[in-house]
Design an enzyme around this catalytic site. Structure first.
Site, PDB file in Angstrom:
ATOM      1  N   LYS A  23       9.680   3.735   9.927  1.00 45.33           N
ATOM      2  CA  LYS A  23       8.984   2.704  10.683  1.00 45.33           C
ATOM      3  C   LYS A  23       9.675   2.545  12.033  1.00 45.33           C
ATOM      4  CE  LYS A  23       5.855   0.997   7.763  1.00 45.33           C
ATOM      5  NZ  LYS A  23       4.410   0.930   8.106  1.00 45.33           N
ATOM      6  N   LYS A  65      -6.192   3.546   2.478  1.00 43.35           N
ATOM      7  CA  LYS A  65      -5.598   2.479   1.660  1.00 43.35           C
ATOM      8  C   LYS A  65      -6.743   1.697   1.034  1.00 43.35           C
ATOM      9  CE  LYS A  65      -1.629   1.804   4.741  1.00 43.35           C
ATOM     10  NZ  LYS A  65      -1.056   0.940   5.787  1.00 43.35           N
TER      11      LYS A  65
HETATM   12 MG   LIG Z   1       0.742   2.699   8.740  1.00 37.15          MG
END
Ligand SMILES: [Mg+2]
Length: 321
Positions: free
Chosen positions: A151, A247
């Protein structure tokens, strides 16, 4: 006759989860339970503020769809009764689970997809100092992970990545900027990532501002996450991204998730499978999308202090099925 119940749960994390948009210390999920003929089905979703969702808005959507579900609405009916998003995911997942129990099948049998024995998945390295991120990366490698999802926000890109690469010279790395970069300087950053052997860059630019990717020549694949919710998005994304991150909380469940995966493949996209912070219940519902995904990022439950009882068998960097 059916009954349907829904309620919110909070699952504390063992470590704060820090990404470009902010920090989390618990996973806040909403659970839907549908009963029919003495059998039940359970579904879980994670409302996400980035997509205008809250626990209250999801509960409101569930209250609105309740009468239709009680009257026997099918998964196909849900696709027109509810918009894509977390609330629909919880109901769609509960209906898949209910169908499994009514038919005496597992989700693999019901979806007609062959189960792998083991799912190799990315472990996420949250944002921190270059030293802390490098340490976390090495720790994951020692525990057995082979793929890391790094990240990043808009700062210390080089410092963080160079430190991580030095700590884990052989690991596969993918980077997720969560919309925090700008078009200016993107080319140089893509080159830096490529030079450090990063395999893919996820959502560098804001979803509202990713037209700059059109016809942008770059040396590594770029994946749409915040920019891609359902199969309706694919045409717009075709000249901007080479991969889409599916997702269930974005597609509104596995029913649309399978459709998105099929259409994406037909249109030449590679597939990544992702998740929100969630329990094993939400991951189990997405598993039929694993075969065919180039990257699997389903480590949400590994951030929980405790997962649900009888959760999936997570190892570092893998799920054993
Ligand atoms: Mg992402």
């Amino acid at each position: 006759m059916r009954s349907m119940h829904f309620y919110a749960e909070a699952w504390p994390l063992h470590t704060a989860f820090v990404i470009a948009r902010g920090s989390r210390t618990e996973a806040k999920v909403v659970v839907v339970k549908i009963e029919q003929q003495g059998m039940y089905g359970v579904g879980e979703c994670t409302p996400y503020a980035r997509y205008g969702e809250s626990e209250a808005s999801v509960m409101q959507q569930l209250a609105e769809v309740l009468p239709a579900v009680l009257q026997g609405a099918t998964r196909q009916d849900l696709q027109r009764l509810m918009p894509a998003g977390a609330a629909r995911n919880a109901v769609d997942s509960a209906l898949w689970n209910l169908e499994c129990h009514l038919n005496g099948q597992d989700l693999w049998q019901l979806s007609g997809i062959q189960a792998p024995q083991r799912v190799v998945m990315a472990q996420t390295i949250a944002i921190g100092t270059p030293e802390a991120m490098a340490f976390a990366a090495r720790e994951q490698e020692i525990k057995g992970a082979t793929l890391l999802k790094i990240k990043l926000d808009d700062r210390f890109i080089r410092e963080r990545l160079v430190a991580i690469r030095a700590a884990v010279p052989r690991m596969s790395l993918i980077v997720d900027a969560n919309e925090s970069w700008q078009a200016k300087g993107l080319e140089e950053r893509c080159q830096l990532l490529t030079d450090l052997g990063v395999a893919m860059l996820e959502q560098p630019l804001p979803a509202t501002d990713d037209s700059a990717l059109e016809n942008f020549v770059h040396p590594l694949p770029i994946c749409a996450d915040e920019s891609c919710h359902t199969s309706d998005d694919l045409v717009r994304l075709s000249r901007r991204y080479q991969m889409v991150n599916i997702k269930l909380d974005k597609t509104g469940g596995l029913t649309e998730g399978l459709k998105l995966a099929e259409q994406a493949r037909l249109q030449g996209f590679d597939i990544m499978l992702g998740c929100m912070l969630c329990t094993s219940r939400a991951i189990a519902a997405a598993l039929p999308l694993v075969p065919g995904a180039r990257f699997v990022d389903l480590d949400g439950p590994t951030w929980l202090a405790n997962d649900i009882k009888l959760g999936l068998a997570f190892a570092c960097g893998a799920i054993n099925l």
